[in-house]
Design a protein around this motif. Sequence first.
Motif, PDB file in Angstrom:
ATOM      1  N   LYS A 267      12.067   4.957  17.791  1.00 51.51           N
ATOM      2  CA  LYS A 267      11.906   6.325  17.292  1.00 51.51           C
ATOM      3  C   LYS A 267      12.392   7.353  18.310  1.00 51.51           C
ATOM      4  N   GLY A 268      12.830   6.885  19.480  1.00 53.79           N
ATOM      5  CA  GLY A 268      13.296   7.793  20.524  1.00 53.79           C
ATOM      6  C   GLY A 268      12.155   8.385  21.328  1.00 53.79           C
ATOM      7  N   GLN A 269      11.003   7.704  21.334  1.00 53.91           N
ATOM      8  CA  GLN A 269       9.831   8.176  22.061  1.00 53.91           C
ATOM      9  C   GLN A 269       9.625   7.362  23.335  1.00 53.91           C
ATOM     10  N   VAL A 270       9.307   8.056  24.423  1.00 53.46           N
ATOM     11  CA  VAL A 270       8.972   7.380  25.674  1.00 53.46           C
ATOM     12  C   VAL A 270       7.580   6.783  25.510  1.00 53.46           C
ATOM     13  N   VAL A 271       7.473   5.458  25.652  1.00 51.62           N
ATOM     14  CA  VAL A 271       6.181   4.797  25.471  1.00 51.62           C
ATOM     15  C   VAL A 271       5.590   4.280  26.780  1.00 51.62           C
ATOM     16  N   LYS A 272       6.402   4.239  27.826  1.00 53.41           N
ATOM     17  CA  LYS A 272       5.903   3.747  29.118  1.00 53.41           C
ATOM     18  C   LYS A 272       6.806   4.276  30.216  1.00 53.41           C
ATOM     19  N   GLN A 273       6.184   4.571  31.360  1.00 50.67           N
ATOM     20  CA  GLN A 273       6.920   5.002  32.544  1.00 50.67           C
ATOM     21  C   GLN A 273       6.417   4.201  33.732  1.00 50.67           C
ATOM     22  N   TYR A 274       7.346   3.759  34.547  1.00 50.45           N
ATOM     23  CA  TYR A 274       7.026   3.062  35.795  1.00 50.45           C
ATOM     24  C   TYR A 274       7.622   3.841  36.952  1.00 50.45           C
ATOM     25  N   ILE A 275       6.837   4.044  37.985  1.00 51.03           N
ATOM     26  CA  ILE A 275       7.356   4.584  39.239  1.00 51.03           C
ATOM     27  C   ILE A 275       7.295   3.439  40.232  1.00 51.03           C
ATOM     28  N   GLY A 276       8.432   3.111  40.800  1.00 50.10           N
ATOM     29  CA  GLY A 276       8.521   1.936  41.655  1.00 50.10           C
ATOM     30  C   GLY A 276       8.955   0.748  40.813  1.00 50.10           C
ATOM     31  N   GLN A 277       8.991  -0.394  41.443  1.00 53.37           N
ATOM     32  CA  GLN A 277       9.449  -1.604  40.764  1.00 53.37           C
ATOM     33  C   GLN A 277       8.395  -2.086  39.783  1.00 53.37           C
ATOM     34  N   PRO A 278       8.757  -2.232  38.503  1.00 56.24           N
ATOM     35  CA  PRO A 278       7.772  -2.709  37.526  1.00 56.24           C
ATOM     36  C   PRO A 278       7.543  -4.209  37.648  1.00 56.24           C
ATOM     37  N   ASP A 279       6.476  -4.655  37.002  1.00 57.05           N
ATOM     38  CA  ASP A 279       6.238  -6.081  36.810  1.00 57.05           C
ATOM     39  C   ASP A 279       7.201  -6.482  35.691  1.00 57.05           C
ATOM     40  N   PHE A 280       8.283  -7.161  36.032  1.00 50.58           N
ATOM     41  CA  PHE A 280       9.338  -7.416  35.063  1.00 50.58           C
ATOM     42  C   PHE A 280       8.915  -8.359  33.946  1.00 50.58           C
ATOM     43  N   LYS A 281       7.986  -9.274  34.192  1.00 51.88           N
ATOM     44  CA  LYS A 281       7.504 -10.140  33.105  1.00 51.88           C
ATOM     45  C   LYS A 281       6.773  -9.300  32.061  1.00 51.88           C
ATOM     46  N   ALA A 282       5.906  -8.394  32.521  1.00 58.83           N
ATOM     47  CA  ALA A 282       5.182  -7.510  31.595  1.00 58.83           C
ATOM     48  C   ALA A 282       6.151  -6.564  30.900  1.00 58.83           C
ATOM     49  N   LEU A 283       7.133  -6.047  31.620  1.00 52.69           N
ATOM     50  CA  LEU A 283       8.133  -5.162  31.040  1.00 52.69           C
ATOM     51  C   LEU A 283       8.926  -5.891  29.955  1.00 52.69           C
ATOM     52  N   GLN A 284       9.341  -7.113  30.236  1.00 52.64           N
ATOM     53  CA  GLN A 284      10.088  -7.885  29.242  1.00 52.64           C
ATOM     54  C   GLN A 284       9.248  -8.154  28.000  1.00 52.64           C
ATOM     55  N   ALA A 285       7.952  -8.402  28.176  1.00 55.91           N
ATOM     56  CA  ALA A 285       7.060  -8.628  27.031  1.00 55.91           C
ATOM     57  C   ALA A 285       6.956  -7.353  26.186  1.00 55.91           C
ATOM     58  N   LEU A 286       6.796  -6.205  26.847  1.00 61.23           N
ATOM     59  CA  LEU A 286       6.731  -4.930  26.132  1.00 61.23           C
ATOM     60  C   LEU A 286       8.021  -4.678  25.364  1.00 61.23           C
ATOM     61  N   LEU A 287       9.147  -4.871  26.012  1.00 53.84           N
ATOM     62  CA  LEU A 287      10.446  -4.652  25.366  1.00 53.84           C
ATOM     63  C   LEU A 287      10.622  -5.598  24.179  1.00 53.84           C
ATOM     64  N   SER A 288      10.234  -6.855  24.326  1.00 55.22           N
ATOM     65  CA  SER A 288      10.348  -7.825  23.238  1.00 55.22           C
ATOM     66  C   SER A 288       9.518  -7.385  22.041  1.00 55.22           C
ATOM     67  N   ASP A 289       8.298  -6.894  22.306  1.00 54.55           N
ATOM     68  CA  ASP A 289       7.436  -6.404  21.216  1.00 54.55           C
ATOM     69  C   ASP A 289       8.084  -5.219  20.509  1.00 54.55           C
ATOM     70  N   LEU A 290       8.642  -4.295  21.282  1.00 58.56           N
ATOM     71  CA  LEU A 290       9.288  -3.120  20.685  1.00 58.56           C
ATOM     72  C   LEU A 290      10.528  -3.498  19.889  1.00 58.56           C
ATOM     73  N   LEU A 291      11.275  -4.471  20.383  1.00 53.55           N
ATOM     74  CA  LEU A 291      12.473  -4.911  19.683  1.00 53.55           C
ATOM     75  C   LEU A 291      12.133  -5.584  18.357  1.00 53.55           C
ATOM     76  N   ALA A 292      10.949  -6.200  18.271  1.00 54.60           N
ATOM     77  CA  ALA A 292      10.536  -6.891  17.056  1.00 54.60           C
ATOM     78  C   ALA A 292      10.023  -5.927  15.979  1.00 54.60           C
ATOM     79  N   GLU A 293       9.694  -4.683  16.361  1.00 52.21           N
ATOM     80  CA  GLU A 293       9.195  -3.702  15.409  1.00 52.21           C
ATOM     81  C   GLU A 293      10.325  -3.226  14.505  1.00 52.21           C
ATOM     82  N   PRO A 294       9.992  -2.891  13.238  1.00 52.20           N
ATOM     83  CA  PRO A 294      11.022  -2.326  12.372  1.00 52.20           C
ATOM     84  C   PRO A 294      11.443  -0.942  12.854  1.00 52.20           C
ATOM     85  N   ALA A 295      12.641  -0.564  12.527  1.00 51.74           N
ATOM     86  CA  ALA A 295      13.169   0.745  12.984  1.00 51.74           C
ATOM     87  C   ALA A 295      12.453   1.904  12.324  1.00 51.74           C
TER      88      ALA A 295
END
Length: 166
Positions: free
Chosen positions: A138-166
């Motif tokens: 939807k073009g909305q910022v849903v999370k912000q990280y300052i510094g290096q993120p936990d990439f496993k958690a980030l990948q899980a979040l991105l995967s969940d968002l990618l699975a959502e309908p547009a």
Amino acid sequence: MARRSVMLTLALAAALGLQACSPSPQASLPDLGYTRLDGSQHKLTDLKGKVTLINFWATSCTTCVKEMPDLVATHQLLAPKGLETLAIAMEYDPPAYVMQFVQSRQLPFQVAMDHTGELAKAFGPVQLTPTTFVVNKKGQVVKQYIGQPDFKALQALLSDLLAEPA
């Protein structure tokens, strides 16, 4: 002394990759233009409809350089599922350094220069690097990280968002 304490706290937060609160989640992408290193012109709002990872970074930032292989791996893992990645170099980063970094590391995603600092201002403002934003379809910022993120958690979040309908 209090100012120094605040600065040390911010530096520690950045080093630990703690999530910041600004901008508020669900903030929409600003309607700003940017130029990729290849010279093509784009608008941030063009990313609406896609899950996007936006990373503000600098070649002089050791944490940025350290996290870049993880950013590349995340992009390569999830780009086939529709992830867009946009790395925005800070205005103080010399363009020649950015170009050399991108070429030597063969970054597989979009890279832009924030020549005026306008993009960083629109996102909060971004004052510490790396700062990474996760944007939903939807073009909305849903999370912000300052510094290096936990990439496993980030990948899980991105995967969940990618699975959502547009």
